[in-house]
Scaffold this motif. Structure first.
Motif, PDB file in Angstrom:
ATOM      1  N   LEU A  76     -11.266 -15.009 -24.715  1.00 14.96           N
ATOM      2  CA  LEU A  76     -10.163 -15.692 -25.403  1.00 14.96           C
ATOM      3  C   LEU A  76      -8.826 -15.055 -25.044  1.00 14.96           C
ATOM      4  CD1 LEU A  76     -11.699 -16.361 -28.940  1.00 14.96           C
ATOM      5  CD2 LEU A  76     -11.476 -17.926 -26.994  1.00 14.96           C
ATOM      6  N   LEU A 103      -7.913 -16.258 -21.454  1.00 12.55           N
ATOM      7  CA  LEU A 103      -7.453 -17.655 -21.463  1.00 12.55           C
ATOM      8  C   LEU A 103      -6.049 -17.756 -22.072  1.00 12.55           C
ATOM      9  CD1 LEU A 103     -10.724 -19.490 -22.634  1.00 12.55           C
ATOM     10  CD2 LEU A 103      -9.580 -19.803 -20.426  1.00 12.55           C
ATOM     11  N   SER A 104      -5.836 -16.975 -23.124  1.00 18.19           N
ATOM     12  CA  SER A 104      -4.537 -17.027 -23.808  1.00 18.19           C
ATOM     13  C   SER A 104      -3.425 -16.448 -22.939  1.00 18.19           C
ATOM     14  CB  SER A 104      -4.606 -16.251 -25.125  1.00 18.19           C
ATOM     15  OG  SER A 104      -5.558 -16.838 -25.977  1.00 18.19           O
ATOM     16  N   TYR A 111      -2.432 -18.674 -20.301  1.00 16.44           N
ATOM     17  CA  TYR A 111      -1.645 -19.812 -20.769  1.00 16.44           C
ATOM     18  C   TYR A 111      -0.203 -19.409 -21.094  1.00 16.44           C
ATOM     19  CZ  TYR A 111      -0.245 -23.918 -23.361  1.00 16.44           C
ATOM     20  OH  TYR A 111       0.420 -25.029 -23.766  1.00 16.44           O
ATOM     21  N   VAL A 112      -0.058 -18.283 -21.782  1.00 17.53           N
ATOM     22  CA  VAL A 112       1.279 -17.875 -22.262  1.00 17.53           C
ATOM     23  C   VAL A 112       2.088 -17.200 -21.145  1.00 17.53           C
ATOM     24  CG1 VAL A 112       2.512 -16.413 -23.916  1.00 17.53           C
ATOM     25  CG2 VAL A 112       0.474 -17.658 -24.634  1.00 17.53           C
ATOM     26  N   GLU A 120       4.178 -11.413 -25.649  1.00 17.39           N
ATOM     27  CA  GLU A 120       4.140 -12.657 -26.422  1.00 17.39           C
ATOM     28  C   GLU A 120       2.697 -13.040 -26.756  1.00 17.39           C
ATOM     29  OE1 GLU A 120       6.284 -15.930 -24.706  1.00 17.39           O
ATOM     30  OE2 GLU A 120       5.582 -17.284 -26.260  1.00 17.39           O
ATOM     31  N   LEU A 142       1.221 -13.274 -30.549  1.00  9.79           N
ATOM     32  CA  LEU A 142       0.705 -14.525 -31.092  1.00  9.79           C
ATOM     33  C   LEU A 142      -0.750 -14.415 -31.527  1.00  9.79           C
ATOM     34  CD1 LEU A 142       2.290 -17.161 -28.681  1.00  9.79           C
ATOM     35  CD2 LEU A 142       2.947 -16.638 -31.026  1.00  9.79           C
ATOM     36  N   MET A 143      -1.560 -13.681 -30.770  1.00  4.17           N
ATOM     37  CA  MET A 143      -2.986 -13.706 -31.095  1.00  4.17           C
ATOM     38  C   MET A 143      -3.468 -12.476 -31.863  1.00  4.17           C
ATOM     39  SD  MET A 143      -4.975 -13.265 -27.448  1.00  4.17           S
ATOM     40  CE  MET A 143      -6.578 -13.365 -28.236  1.00  4.17           C
ATOM     41  N   TRP A 144      -2.542 -11.583 -32.193  1.00  6.77           N
ATOM     42  CA  TRP A 144      -2.939 -10.401 -32.975  1.00  6.77           C
ATOM     43  C   TRP A 144      -3.616 -10.879 -34.260  1.00  6.77           C
ATOM     44  CZ3 TRP A 144      -2.791  -5.401 -31.574  1.00  6.77           C
ATOM     45  CH2 TRP A 144      -3.023  -4.445 -32.560  1.00  6.77           C
ATOM     46  N   TRP A 179       6.411  -9.960 -31.925  1.00  5.19           N
ATOM     47  CA  TRP A 179       7.046 -10.179 -30.621  1.00  5.19           C
ATOM     48  C   TRP A 179       8.263  -9.262 -30.461  1.00  5.19           C
ATOM     49  CZ3 TRP A 179      12.024 -12.446 -30.036  1.00  5.19           C
ATOM     50  CH2 TRP A 179      12.392 -12.691 -28.711  1.00  5.19           C
ATOM     51  N   LEU A 238      -6.378 -22.443 -28.709  1.00 10.29           N
ATOM     52  CA  LEU A 238      -6.268 -21.071 -28.180  1.00 10.29           C
ATOM     53  C   LEU A 238      -5.788 -20.192 -29.332  1.00 10.29           C
ATOM     54  CD1 LEU A 238      -4.451 -21.333 -24.710  1.00 10.29           C
ATOM     55  CD2 LEU A 238      -6.739 -20.433 -25.115  1.00 10.29           C
ATOM     56  N   PRO A 239      -6.270 -18.958 -29.383  1.00 13.92           N
ATOM     57  CA  PRO A 239      -5.880 -18.126 -30.535  1.00 13.92           C
ATOM     58  C   PRO A 239      -4.401 -17.782 -30.584  1.00 13.92           C
ATOM     59  CG  PRO A 239      -7.353 -16.930 -29.028  1.00 13.92           C
ATOM     60  CD  PRO A 239      -7.284 -18.326 -28.539  1.00 13.92           C
ATOM     61  N   VAL A 240      -3.643 -18.152 -29.575  1.00 11.40           N
ATOM     62  CA  VAL A 240      -2.187 -17.906 -29.667  1.00 11.40           C
ATOM     63  C   VAL A 240      -1.506 -18.965 -30.526  1.00 11.40           C
ATOM     64  CG1 VAL A 240      -1.905 -16.678 -27.501  1.00 11.40           C
ATOM     65  CG2 VAL A 240      -1.817 -19.164 -27.498  1.00 11.40           C
ATOM     66  N   ARG A 264      -0.910 -20.384 -33.781  1.00  9.06           N
ATOM     67  CA  ARG A 264      -0.984 -20.332 -35.240  1.00  9.06           C
ATOM     68  C   ARG A 264       0.330 -20.892 -35.718  1.00  9.06           C
ATOM     69  NH1 ARG A 264      -2.487 -14.276 -35.076  1.00  9.06           N
ATOM     70  NH2 ARG A 264      -4.453 -14.202 -36.166  1.00  9.06           N
ATOM     71  N   VAL A 306       4.972 -21.313 -28.077  1.00 17.25           N
ATOM     72  CA  VAL A 306       5.003 -20.594 -26.802  1.00 17.25           C
ATOM     73  C   VAL A 306       6.403 -20.719 -26.187  1.00 17.25           C
ATOM     74  CG1 VAL A 306       4.051 -20.507 -24.467  1.00 17.25           C
ATOM     75  CG2 VAL A 306       2.545 -20.858 -26.417  1.00 17.25           C
ATOM     76  N   HIS A 355     -16.188 -21.644 -26.129  1.00 18.65           N
ATOM     77  CA  HIS A 355     -16.570 -20.237 -26.062  1.00 18.65           C
ATOM     78  C   HIS A 355     -16.701 -19.631 -27.455  1.00 18.65           C
ATOM     79  CE1 HIS A 355     -16.688 -16.054 -24.693  1.00 18.65           C
ATOM     80  NE2 HIS A 355     -15.829 -15.811 -25.674  1.00 18.65           N
TER      81      HIS A 355
END
Lengths: 593, 356
Positions: free
Chosen positions: A69, A72-73, A76-77, A82, A86-88, A184, B153-155, B157, B274, B322
């Protein structure tokens, strides 16, 4: 931290200078001491702590996320800080009532403000709601009081003393406590890469606006101030007197010249003026003074007052004599001034390697003296200051600092001839680095800003070529509905005959009316669209010829054409000229030799 | 309900719903869900143009969705129509169909298809976040859950939309001489944003781009209170200082914007999370407000349905598949094409092409 994070967030999207100023001033107005002081320090680059390495950030997120994950993230970002921000994972415990049996209620919705959100999702939304349970106000002041998030002051003061081994755990704690924007901003801060398009000068100007003061005044006292700038804010808000700059090597606001037009000469008497070469380098102020222990402190300032001492350590030993020199920073090799393109290798470097120092030896060419020892010379006429400068440089007797020569002339014709042919008018081998002449009134006092009629710059005429508009891109901010950024090209031999090769990009030089005309042309003559970019029709008989003015040309392996222009701008629209008659690449290549 | 025929018991989920070129096909029920090509019988989740297309023989959808299709495509958008209420059970061929609120836009529904004791929920687009303009998302327990993955995607939120509205209003306050131009999809997002602005007490008139008027008026007609709305057309430039105007995202960077005094360009979308996405579009004030579930919403919902199998469609399928697999759920991507955000995605796609 949250307010500062919000400010950085807004600034990172805002293209307009004045709007940036408003955002910063508004923040400084609302934020409290000492937070706002540390924010100002962050914006002016005055904070110093050991920066966290990207590797550390990666380790932190790796321990908290699924590697697939994350990959993939990140893909993407595209930006590590960043992505991590975002995913923390949210540190808040999951609300109870999570599904444990196979059958959930048919509906969880109904009453309440955020019904499903609080049940299903531990996100900032539910965090709000959860805190609202604790305090009746929910949002606003109450929330802030219960806020466990670190303040900017917490972060800055902790980082200043934190050991390297403790950094990862501390960083993780903060990341747990902050929201996406906060994380961020924190990561940008600790990795030392704010990159939000705000210069130190802009931040100081915003601070000045807080108290309706002249930015020059802030610049003047700045070297004596330190974060969190409590005395500065006290003065700006009228609560205290102006802080005194006790810095032994302070910056003095610079005096600037007006561009001279042909019509101006009629009103000027040649006898009132002294002329010098206008060097194509970087204007700097080199200041030295003795501190209270008698130690000499030396600093180099840019023309806006930014301290650039660290970029030029090779010049410092030459600044042993107390005084303030106004001059041009140049690269000299074997006594010969190099062009701006060479000097450019020394600019905007984070680290200065010994190789760089050796290959690009720095030099100061002096043209004014603002103070001599303790004596402020700015109230003397230029001619008198020039005399003091000559004596100062002679006594200093240092190979890295010399005097900018004056150009003898009796009338404007003589000066005009010198400007056209600097080689035989005294500039000799250095003529390549001359970009025109300067005219200074003999009786001109050293006045900050751009006073009328005192100093004039008479630059060389720019190079001019006719190029063909190839691509147009939308501008930003006010210009976001206009195609205002233009890529233009010239003809060269291609496989199947002549083709256009891009040689540069320009986004100014035209009038508002011309912008409208080009915009209309672009919209009506688009061959293809790529998002914000339009491929504009450019064929021998179809297209728009732009007259492009530029200051110089350098070889550039990065560009397809092999050349890069300096300061290109659109000087005229050649509606009358068919693209086939535009210039060729060979014309530009001849300029290189 | 008639007894289940013997040949249907023991059916596999893919015997009930199967992705085909035209969309998700229900053979035993004789219909397609959100077909992207004209079909004989279409069952439609919501009114966005990538899900609700014209030209089908018969259309089954909620009353609101049918109305929206009528508004967009005219009276003759389908051979015949049938409206269905949330919770109402309908027998189609060998299957039973029920509609449940999806919380995405007004009239949006998840469609539960049951056959032989197996229940599949095609959720369409959904969100589990606060939205004053539509019925909240309802969790429907099922065996197979078909989920979107727009923000898979987990980014992603989305946070609290009210916070983003505060951000917009703070900017209006800071720049009173400028106009604020907010890009928002014209069906759903625009009305939700207006309603959220009203919720925090913003009671000044809100201006609308012409393309938003019809749908917005429809919302008002359905009893969604949106306060004073004005058409921006014909309003003097100077009078737009300090105001908020909503426009389709594609309009916020075009010639149309020249009628506004020094506009601040905002865009209300989950994509605004993003930075590169926001910058690409020249957005100065990104507002993270989405009508799709975010990562946390998707994963919590999937768990909560109790489904043992998850089919993932339009968006970031890989990541969500996944995640499901890691949770011990059977999961697979459904290769359905033709879905994405309404008007926004085309613009995004083309700007991405320029980047590539």
């Amino acid at each position: 931290m949250n307010r500062f994070a919000e400010l950085l967030d807004r600034l990172s999207y805002e293209p307009g200078r004045n709007n940036k100023l408003r955002l910063i001033t508004s923040y400084l107005h609302r934020a409290e001491d000492p937070d706002r002081g540390f924010a100002l320090a962050a914006l002016t680059g005055a904070l110093s702590f050991k920066h966290a390495k990207p590797g550390l950030i990666r380790e932190l997120i790796a321990a908290r996320s699924d590697p697939v994950l994350f990959a993939l993230s990140y893909d993407y970002v595209g930006d590590l800080s960043e992505t991590v921000a975002l995913m923390w994972p949210s540190s808040l415990p999951l609300p109870s009532g999570e599904r444990s049996t196979g059958v959930a209620q048919r509906s969880r919705s109904g009453e309440g403000d955020l019904p499903d959100r609080t049940e299903l999702t531990p996100s900032p939304g539910s965090r709000l709601a959860a805190q609202a349970d604790l305090s009746p106000e929910g949002r606003g002041e109450e929330r802030r009081r219960n806020d466990p998030t670190p303040t900017l002051t917490d972060v800055v003061t902790t980082l200043a003393t934190l050991g390297k081994a403790e950094l990862p755990a501390q960083l993780a704690r903060w990341l747990d406590e902050l929201d996406e924007t906060g994380r961020w901003a924190l990561l940008k801060l600790v990795t030392g890469s704010l990159r939000i398009g705000v210069s130190a000068r802009l931040a100081k100007t915003a601070a000045a606006a807080l108290g309706d003061k002249d930015p020059h005044d802030v610049e003047l006292i700045w070297p004596g101030l330190a974060p969190p700038y409590l005395e500065l804010f006290a003065w700006l808000e009228g609560r205290a007197d102006k802080p005194v700059n006790r810095d032994p090597a302070p910056f003095r606001p610079v005096m600037l010249a007006h561009a001279i037009a042909d019509a101006d000469f009629g009103n000027l008497d040649a006898a009132d003026y002294i002329a010098e070469w206008k060097w194509d380098g970087i204007r700097i102020q080199a200041v030295s003074g003795a501190d209270q222990h008698g130690q000499i402190v030396s600093r180099l300032y840019s023309r806006t007052g930014e301290d650039i001492t660290n970029s030029f350590p090779d010049l410092l030993p030459s600044l042993r004599r107390p005084g303030a020199i106004d001059g041009e920073l140049l690269v000299l090799r074997e006594g010969r001034v190099q062009t701006f393109n060479v000097l450019q290798q020394r600019l905007n470097r984070k680290t200065v390697t010994s190789k760089l120092l050796k290959e690009y030896p720095i030099h100061l060419r002096a043209y004014d003296l603002l103070s001599d020892g303790e004596n402020d010379l700015r109230t003397l006429p230029f001619e008198a200051r020039r005399g003091k400068l000559e004596a100062f440089i002679a006594e200093l007797d240092d190979p890295r600092i010399d005097l900018s020569a004056t150009i003898p002339f009796d009338d404007w014709e003589r000066l005009s001839a010198a400007r056209k042919d600097p080689v035989s008018a005294g500039a000799g081998l250095d003529a390549d680095a001359v970009e025109g002449v300067m005219l200074k009134r003999r009786d001109a006092l050293y006045l900050p800003g751009r006073p009328k009629g005192q100093w004039w710059k008479w630059k060389h005429d720019p190079h001019i070529i006719d190029a063909v508009l190839m691509y147009a891109q939308r501008g930003h901010g006010k210009r976001s509905s206009f195609y205002s950024d233009y890529t233009f090209g010239v003809w060269t031999d291609g496989e199947g005959g002549d083709v256009l090769v891009p040689v540069g990009k320009a986004y100014f030089g035209f009038t508002d009316e011309e912008l409208l005309q080009i915009d209309r042309f672009v919209r009506r003559n688009t061959a293809e669209k790529f998002g914000p970019v339009r491929h504009v029709v450019h064929a021998p008989d179809q297209g728009l010829v732009l007259e492009v003015a530029f200051e110089g040309l350098a070889r550039s392996p990065r560009h397809k054409s092999g050349v890069a222009m300096r300061f290109p701008r659109i000087s005229r629209l050649r509606w009358d000229k068919p693209p086939r008659d535009a210039d060729r690449l060979e014309t530009l290549q001849r300029l290189l030799d | 309900m008639s007894p289940t025929p013997a040949y249907i018991t023991g059916m596999r989920p893919q015997d009930i719903l199967l992705p085909v070129a035209a969309g998700l096909c229900c053979k035993p029920g004789g219909f397609h869900i959100d077909p992207v090509r004209p079909v004989e019988r279409a069952v439609i989740t919501h009114g966005h143009s990538d899900h609700a297309r014209p030209g089908h023989g018969a259309v089954l959808a909620t009353h609101e969705t049918l109305d929206m299709m009528r508004l967009r495509y005219g009276e003759n958008f389908a051979g015949s129509t049938q409206a269905i209420r949330y919770g109402e059970e309908l027998r189609l061929g060998d299957v039973t169909v029920t509609f449940h609120p999806a919380g995405h836009v007004l009239g949006s529904a998840q469609i539960a298809v049951s056959c032989g004791g197996t229940c599949i929920v095609a959720s369409g687009d959904y969100k589990d976040a606060h939205d004053p303009t539509c019925t909240p998302f309802e969790l429907v327990p099922c065996d197979v859950f078909i989920t979107e993955a727009t923000f898979g995607l987990p980014v992603f939120r989305h946070g609290d939309a009210a916070g983003e509205v505060d951000k917009l209003l703070a900017s209006v306050k800071l720049f009173p001489e400028r106009a604020h131009l907010v890009g928002a999809y014209s069906l759903g997002k625009a009305q939700r944003l207006i309603a959220l602005l009203r919720e925090v007490g913003y009671d000044a008139p809100i201006y609308l781009h012409g393309a938003m008027e019809k749908i917005t008026n429809y919302y008002v007609g359905r009893g969604v209170p949106l306060g004073e709305l004005r058409a921006v057309k014909g309003v003097k430039k100077a009078d737009l200082a300090g105001t908020i105007t909503l426009a389709p995202p594609s309009a916020t960077s075009d010639i149309w914007t020249r009628r506004f005094p020094d506009p601040v360009t905002a865009f209300a979308s989950g994509w605004m999370r993003v930075r590169a996405r926001a910058r690409q579009r020249g957005v100065e004030l990104p507002l993270v407000i989405s009508d799709h579930a975010d990562w946390d919403g998707l994963t919590k919902t999937i768990k909560a349905t109790g489904a043992g199998e998850v089919w993932v469609t339009h968006g970031q399928e890989d990541a969500l598949v996944h995640w499901c697999t890691a949770q011990g759920l059977r999961a697979r991507p459904l290769d359905l094409v033709g879905y994405g955000d309404e008007d926004g995605d085309a613009a995004l796609a083309s700007s991405e092409a320029a980047e590539a």
